[in-house]
Enzyme design. Structure first.
Site, PDB file in Angstrom:
ATOM      1  N   GLU A 162       0.690  -1.156  -0.139  1.00  0.00           N
ATOM      2  CA  GLU A 162       0.205  -0.129   0.042  1.00  0.00           C
ATOM      3  C   GLU A 162       0.918   1.316   0.061  1.00  0.00           C
ATOM      4  O   GLU A 162       1.509   1.678   1.006  1.00  0.00           O
ATOM      5  CB  GLU A 162      -0.990  -0.185   1.343  1.00  0.00           C
ATOM      6  CG  GLU A 162      -2.099  -1.174   1.390  1.00  0.00           C
ATOM      7  CD  GLU A 162      -3.108  -0.959   0.290  1.00  0.00           C
ATOM      8  OE1 GLU A 162      -2.900   0.203  -0.323  1.00  0.00           O
ATOM      9  OE2 GLU A 162      -3.963  -1.885   0.276  1.00  0.00           O
ATOM     10  N   CYS A 208      -2.670   8.803   2.912  1.00  0.00           N
ATOM     11  CA  CYS A 208      -2.416   8.321   1.381  1.00  0.00           C
ATOM     12  C   CYS A 208      -3.507   8.352   0.807  1.00  0.00           C
ATOM     13  O   CYS A 208      -3.166   8.590  -0.623  1.00  0.00           O
ATOM     14  CB  CYS A 208      -2.167   6.908   1.475  1.00  0.00           C
ATOM     15  SG  CYS A 208      -3.242   5.936   2.236  1.00  0.00           S
TER      16      CYS A 208
END
Length: 530
Positions: free
Chosen positions: A286, A320
């Site tokens: 990720e 993010c």
């Protein structure tokens, strides 16, 4: 985003005053952490607490003050922990999945009982506002709920066999030991997403948190420890080894770690992925986001402005899924930018535990340096600072910066690579097709959002010629993903998926099983071998 976070973020700002019960020692004590100034927290747990690595100072990014000292782990601590995990996994994997789910349910209850002090610790250590700190713990609670239900639903397919008297099925078995390397910006939730699913799948877990989130990791592990002890289970099922890049490298390279889940930068993620692939292990990555929001000419501007505000400024731009790029149709560009600047001007920046504050500090001094360098690059690359662009005056003791809005070309180098800070690049577009093309031109592919009221545009945006991201939203922000859907992205975001949907499959071994109950031996494809 959780409803409570949404309400607090867009509520009318109140007068600045200290939040109640924000004494550091009271928060640490409520989480069974050492409170004496000379005491040392232990950064390794594998059934026992310890650590033989370097001493680390956990620092409050709002004040620069040391919260606590932590004895980190060493490579020898990690190898000993992995050895204990190897012993524990042979026991844990044989426990029926619904029984493992019951353990995760108890962990959920234990976390819920500590949600307020743990949320405060996240605010103190990471710097996000209290509503977001508590919301992060709630994410762990939610995924534990999800995992508990999933423990009774893991299933494989029954496959028709072409041979008479044969039965084919698909089996899912534990993958073994899972290593979780988490980032600073979600010091609780990222581990929760991985560990809750890993545990019900029958795996043991070792956690290597970001060093600057180590106190939150220790607090979470202490909560889980009590549940394991209550059920007479080995503590190494939920191990913790804190440390620096050497610990992360060993987790990536160690053949006894069957899956490495890494959350962080694309640069480091590429190194982790290569190290794991080199030994034919499995990785779940990720990585970077560089997310975009598109506001089309027919958008509900009230909804869009509110969404952009949270997407770009929430967590001080350190998610993010933070919105970095804003593509606005030329017909509404000027109105949108004017309203955004006005909304930004109402945001209070300061101590995240103070009421009314909606933007806390950047996490480290280096983050501030990157922010200021990014502002200079915007200017050098032909961009204009429309709002912000500086450190916050009067708050120099902390890592505070002004949420910033720029106007710049879509293909400027600074736009192609995200800065983990509250900098929003606004870009004028002439059509949805152009906006989609520019949304997709960057290397990353995590989250994206379109604001429109045209149903045709919605289906184009979510179709094969639309966004190339793993998360494709309509009329909601780029951040605030729900745990029921798979979370992750494409391209340089790494391709990993966590949380809901069928993400649990990444934590297990798939087996195709054929059972012959016929007493004869017909071969597949009609082959004769006699």
């Amino acid at each position: 985003m959780k409803p409570s976070t949404f309400r607090m973020f867009y509520a009318t700002r109140s007068a600045l005053k200290p939040h109640r019960d924000c004494n550091v020692n009271s928060v640490l004590a409520a989480l069974d952490l050492e409170t004496h100034s000379s005491s040392i927290q232990h950064g390794v747990y594998n059934g026992k607490w310890g650590g033989n690595g370097e001493m680390f100072n956990a620092v409050n990014p709002s004040t620069g003050q040391i919260l606590s000292k932590v004895r980190m782990g060493s490579i020898s601590d990690l190898k000993q922990t992995i050895s204990l995990m190897n012993e524990a996994k042979t026991y844990w994997r044989e426990i029926p999945a619904p029984k493992r789910g019951e353990i995760v349910r108890q962990m959920r209850e234990a976390l819920a009982n500590k949600i307020e002090p743990l949320g405060k610790l996240v605010s103190l250590e990471m710097g996000k506002i209290l509503a977001e700190g508590i919301g992060e713990v709630q994410e762990y609670i939610d995924i534990a709920d999800y995992a508990t239900g999933l423990s009774r639903m893991i299933s494989g397919a029954v496959i028709p066999s072409e041979r008479p008297g044969h039965f084919m099925k698909e089996m899912w078995n534990p993958i073994g030991n899972v290593g979780v390397i988490s980032a600073f910006n979600f010091p609780v939730a990222v581990y929760g997403w991985n560990s809750a699913i890993s545990l019900i799948c029958g795996n043991t877990v070792v956690w290597k948190p970001a060093p600057t989130g180590v106190l939150s990791a220790i607090a979470v592990t202490k909560i889980l420890q009590k549940v394991l002890e209550k059920n007479n289970l080995p503590g190494s099922i939920c191990s913790l080894v804190s440390g620096g890049s050497d610990i992360g490298s060993e987790i990536s390279q160690n053949k006894n770690i069957n899956l490495v889940s890494f959350t962080g930068s694309t640069k480091i993620g590429r190194e982790v992925g290569l190290a794991v692939q080199n030994r034919f292990g499995r990785s779940l990555l990720e990585l970077g986001g560089n997310n975009a929001i598109i506001i089309d000419e027919d958008a509900d501007l009230d909804l869009a402005i509110r969404s952009v505000l949270f997407a770009a400024v929430g967590t001080a731009g350190q998610r993010c899924t933070t919105a970095r790029r804003l593509f606005v149709h030329k017909k509404v560009y000027d109105v949108v930018v004017q309203r955004l600047i006005k909304a930004y001007d109402q945001i209070k920046v300061g101590n995240p535990l103070e009421e009314g504050v909606l933007c806390g500090p950047l996490h480290t001094n280096n983050s501030v340096k990157n922010f200021l360098e990014g502002i200079e690059q915007v200017k050098q690359q032909g961009g204009t600072i429309l709002r912000g662009g500086t450190r916050v005056a009067g708050l120099e003791c902390g890592n505070f910066v002004e949420p910033t809005i720029t106007s710049i070309a879509h293909d400027a180098p600074i736009v192609q690579n995200e800065i983990f800070a509250p900098i929003l690049h606004t870009i004028k577009v002439t059509s949805l097709d152009q906006a989609i093309e520019w949304n997709n031109e960057v290397g990353q592919g995590l989250s994206s959002s379109l604001f429109t009221t045209d149903i045709k545009k919605i289906f184009k945006w979510t179709g094969p010629s639309g966004s190339d991201c793993g998360i494709v939203n309509v009329n909601i922000p780029t951040n605030g993903a729900e745990i029921g859907g798979a979370f992750g992205g494409e391209k340089e975001t790494g391709g990993g998926r966590e949380a809901g949907s069928d993400s649990w499959k990444q934590y297990m071994r798939r087996q195709s099983c054929t059972i012959n109950y016929s007493g004869s031996l017909p071969l597949a494809q009609g082959i004769k071998f006699e």
